[in-house]
Write an enzyme that holds these catalytic residues in place. Structure first.
Site, PDB file in Angstrom:
ATOM      1  N   ASP A  62       0.863  -1.138  -0.025  1.00 53.03           N
ATOM      2  CA  ASP A  62       0.196   0.353  -0.284  1.00 53.03           C
ATOM      3  C   ASP A  62       1.202   1.461   0.024  1.00 53.03           C
ATOM      4  OD1 ASP A  62      -2.244  -1.094  -0.098  1.00 53.03           O
ATOM      5  OD2 ASP A  62      -2.091  -1.753   2.395  1.00 53.03           O
ATOM      6  N   ASP A 117      -6.910  -1.817  -4.868  1.00 50.05           N
ATOM      7  CA  ASP A 117      -8.003  -0.755  -3.780  1.00 50.05           C
ATOM      8  C   ASP A 117      -8.324  -0.524  -3.767  1.00 50.05           C
ATOM      9  OD1 ASP A 117      -6.519  -3.298  -1.851  1.00 50.05           O
ATOM     10  OD2 ASP A 117      -5.727  -1.065  -0.835  1.00 50.05           O
TER      11      ASP A 117
END
Length: 181
Positions: A135, A153
């Protein structure tokens, strides 16, 4: 016995023939995977774990690894969740491929399915290669922030919202087989 109405056939997940349109939706999924992996490769090559680069007063690029799911759900467990989330994502992708095939001639649902499939595969690649999801997008206001996320995501989130919107807009079959008397 009556044959199903055209609307009922369109909603049925029975195997529809594979068409050029179906493969076009798969290409969109592949594009999501490629864009996600390129973005992660750039971040991995430029940042070290935990390093943050301020971009604006409310946005930073930061390298973190998430062994859990959304909002780091199950991230603090011993490692079994890695394989659980890999299997879960692949099962969901299989189901979405079936749904994609059944709805390939529509617009909203196959778009949603394609985005979710691409995002899920992008994160599965991370779990296999890195043991966790990479991330790097971090939005915040002062010390209050949204958990870091990635391109995959984002695609999953947009896909889920599109699925929900498509369901709210879908015509409802009001016919019933029950005897009203």
């Amino acid at each position: 016995m009556r044959s199903p109405t055209p609307a009922a056939r369109a909603r049925s997940p029975v195997a529809a023939p594979l068409t050029r349109r179906f493969f076009g939706w798969l290409e969109l999924s592949a594009l999501v995977v490629v864009l996600d992996q390129i973005a992660k490769w750039v971040v991995l090559s430029k940042l070290t774990f935990g390093e943050a680069i301020p971009v604006t007063s409310f946005f930073q690029l930061v390298l973190v690894y998430n062994p859990g799911a959304a909002f780091s759900f199950l991230a603090d467990h011993s490692g079994w969740q890695r394989w659980f989330f890999i299997v879960l994502a692949l099962v969901v992708c299989g189901w979405l491929l079936t749904m994609l095939r059944a709805h390939q001639r529509e617009l909203a649902l196959p778009l949603a399915f394609s985005l979710v499939i691409g995002g899920a595969i992008g994160n599965v690649i991370d779990r296999v290669v890195h043991g966790a999801v990479v991330d790097f997008l971090y939005f915040h206001i002062g010390r209050y922030g949204w958990p870091a996320f990635n391109v995959a995501d984002s695609a999953i989130s947009v896909g889920v919202v599109l699925m929900l919107l498509a369901q709210f807009r879908a015509p409802r079959d009001t016919t019933t087989t029950e005897n009203p008397s």
